[in-house]
Design a protein around this motif. Structure first.
Motif, short mmCIF file in Angstrom:
data_model
loop_
_atom_site.label_atom_id
_atom_site.label_comp_id
_atom_site.label_asym_id
_atom_site.label_seq_id
_atom_site.Cartn_x
_atom_site.Cartn_y
_atom_site.Cartn_z
N ASN A 74 17.01 7.36 -58.11
CA ASN A 74 18.21 7.65 -57.34
C ASN A 74 18.01 7.31 -55.86
N SER A 75 16.86 7.69 -55.31
CA SER A 75 16.59 7.38 -53.91
C SER A 75 16.54 5.88 -53.68
N LEU A 76 15.90 5.15 -54.61
CA LEU A 76 15.83 3.70 -54.47
C LEU A 76 17.21 3.07 -54.53
N LEU A 77 18.05 3.54 -55.45
CA LEU A 77 19.38 2.99 -55.60
C LEU A 77 20.24 3.30 -54.38
N VAL A 78 20.23 4.54 -53.93
CA VAL A 78 21.09 4.95 -52.83
C VAL A 78 20.61 4.32 -51.51
N ALA A 79 19.31 4.43 -51.22
CA ALA A 79 18.80 3.86 -49.97
C ALA A 79 18.94 2.34 -49.95
N GLY A 80 18.65 1.70 -51.08
CA GLY A 80 18.80 0.25 -51.15
C GLY A 80 20.25 -0.18 -51.02
N PHE A 205 16.47 1.48 -44.23
CA PHE A 205 16.03 1.95 -45.54
C PHE A 205 15.20 3.22 -45.42
N ILE A 206 14.29 3.26 -44.44
CA ILE A 206 13.46 4.46 -44.25
C ILE A 206 14.33 5.66 -43.88
N ALA A 207 15.33 5.45 -43.01
CA ALA A 207 16.21 6.55 -42.62
C ALA A 207 16.99 7.07 -43.82
N ALA A 208 17.49 6.16 -44.67
CA ALA A 208 18.23 6.59 -45.85
C ALA A 208 17.31 7.22 -46.89
N TRP A 209 16.11 6.70 -47.04
CA TRP A 209 15.15 7.22 -48.02
C TRP A 209 14.76 8.66 -47.69
N ASN A 210 14.64 8.97 -46.41
CA ASN A 210 14.18 10.30 -45.98
C ASN A 210 15.34 11.27 -45.71
N GLU A 211 16.57 10.86 -45.86
CA GLU A 211 17.71 11.72 -45.51
C GLU A 211 17.76 12.94 -46.44
N PHE A 212 18.01 14.11 -45.85
CA PHE A 212 17.97 15.35 -46.61
C PHE A 212 19.30 16.09 -46.64
N THR A 219 25.19 16.55 -53.61
CA THR A 219 24.71 16.44 -54.99
C THR A 219 24.48 17.83 -55.55
N VAL A 220 24.75 17.97 -56.84
CA VAL A 220 24.56 19.27 -57.50
C VAL A 220 23.74 19.15 -58.77
N SER A 221 23.29 17.96 -59.13
CA SER A 221 22.54 17.79 -60.37
C SER A 221 21.46 16.74 -60.17
N ASP A 222 20.43 16.78 -61.02
CA ASP A 222 19.34 15.81 -60.94
C ASP A 222 19.78 14.42 -61.35
N VAL A 223 20.95 14.29 -61.95
CA VAL A 223 21.44 12.97 -62.34
C VAL A 223 21.65 12.09 -61.11
N VAL A 224 22.02 12.71 -59.98
CA VAL A 224 22.30 11.96 -58.75
C VAL A 224 21.34 12.34 -57.62
N ARG A 225 20.72 13.50 -57.70
CA ARG A 225 19.92 14.02 -56.58
C ARG A 225 18.78 13.08 -56.23
N THR A 226 18.57 12.89 -54.94
CA THR A 226 17.49 12.03 -54.44
C THR A 226 16.22 12.85 -54.22
N VAL A 227 15.18 12.20 -53.73
CA VAL A 227 13.87 12.82 -53.66
C VAL A 227 13.77 13.98 -52.68
N PRO A 228 14.25 13.86 -51.42
CA PRO A 228 14.06 14.97 -50.47
C PRO A 228 14.59 16.31 -50.97
N PRO A 229 15.85 16.43 -51.43
CA PRO A 229 16.28 17.73 -51.95
C PRO A 229 15.59 18.11 -53.25
N ALA A 230 15.17 17.11 -54.05
CA ALA A 230 14.45 17.43 -55.29
C ALA A 230 13.13 18.13 -54.99
N VAL A 252 3.29 12.49 -51.21
CA VAL A 252 2.46 11.29 -51.22
C VAL A 252 3.14 10.18 -52.02
N VAL A 253 3.72 10.54 -53.16
CA VAL A 253 4.37 9.54 -54.00
C VAL A 253 5.53 8.87 -53.28
N VAL A 254 6.33 9.64 -52.54
CA VAL A 254 7.51 9.05 -51.87
C VAL A 254 7.12 8.34 -50.58
#
Length: 280
Positions: A74-80, A205-212, A219-230, A252-254
């Motif tokens: 989700n983070s890759l899709l949204v940030a990209g 991309f970095i700004a969008a990847w890290n946005e919280f 987002t209210v479900s893991d279907v759309v939720r990105t990494v920072p809130p997850a 570390v992974v992100v």
């Protein structure tokens, strides 16, 4: 005396460099070694600066039994998506504002600049209502649209400087050969702004990847939720336990993809950051 002052100044300079490097790198180093420690090793009164004992337990906890893999996608899709759309629209807007002549050009630039002055919390409520009304709440498209609120103005402002720095003779020569403004942009100007596009796109991309904040609100479900809130929703064995080991492993992974991107494009990033004048 002069030699003593020289070595003193050099020693203070290297001491400052070491301090800055340690201050910048140590938090990430601590996160890495903590991610390879068992949970019991994170709360010892005498912590070790090495991952002893070494274990992959925290990484298994992150990926097994959770939707973290989907959150990464989700983070890759949204940030990209936000970065790509910002570059496409930003190139068109920056070329018009940097190379073409029309009366309200300065006013448009100031309007674009003013969009970056508002804190996210100031527009959060309005965007929430907008996304609910148009049916984009809890969707990838809604997150991409909200992220462009800060990636697009940044992209426009940075690229305007690159287009203004290009020699006008190239543009005039293209017009003499019968090229239209769009052809001039795509075939002449755009290839010359490669370092600028890479630098701007990577920073966006970095700004969008890290946005919280937007990701947490829209987002209210893991279907759309990105990494920072997850990561913020990670839970421990009990309601009152904070799983610091899993949080460190996920961090570390992100972070690794961003480090890889910077290493791959480091030459273009440096060229883009230092490009200020073009020799004709």
């Amino acid at each position: 005396m002069k030699r003593t002052l020289f070595w003193l100044n050099r020693g203070l300079f290297y001491l400052l460099v070491v301090f800055v490097v340690v201050y910048s790198v140590f938090p990430f180093y601590w996160a890495v070694i903590s991610s390879f420690k068992p949970s019991s090793g994170l709360f010892t009164p005498d912590p070790s600066f090495l991952p002893i004992p070494f274990t992959l337990e925290q990484y298994r906890n992150v990926f097994v039994g959770t939707a973290f893999g989907r959150n990464l996608l989700n983070s890759l899709l949204v940030a990209g998506g936000a970065t790509l759309l910002s570059l496409v629209l930003g190139v068109l807007a920056a070329y018009a504002l940097g190379r073409l002549r029309f009366p309200p050009k300065n006013a448009v630039l100031y309007i674009v600049l003013s969009m970056t002055m508002f804190p996210q919390i100031a527009v959060l409520g309005g965007f929430f209502v907008l996304l609910r009304q148009v049916g984009l709440f809890n969707t990838h498209a809604g997150l991409i649209l909200s992220y462009m609120l800060f990636t697009l103005p940044f992209t426009v402002w940075v690229l305007v400087g690159y287009f203004r720095g290009l020699p006008r003779e190239l543009e005039e020569a293209a017009y003499v050969d019968g090229a239209t403004p769009v052809q001039t942009l795509l075939r002449v100007m755009l290839p010359l702004t490669g370092p600028g596009l890479v630098t701007t796109g990577l920073l966006a991309f970095i700004a969008a990847w890290n946005e919280f904040l937007f990701a947490l609100t829209f987002t209210v479900s893991d279907v759309v939720r990105t990494v920072p809130p997850a990561i913020a929703f990670f839970g421990g064995a009990t309601p009152y336990e904070i799983p610091w080991g899993s949080i460190m492993a996920a961090s570390v992974v992100v972070t690794v993809p961003l480090v890889v991107l910077v290493l791959v494009f480091q030459q273009r990033i440096v060229a883009g950051l230092t490009a200020g004048a073009v020799k004709g």
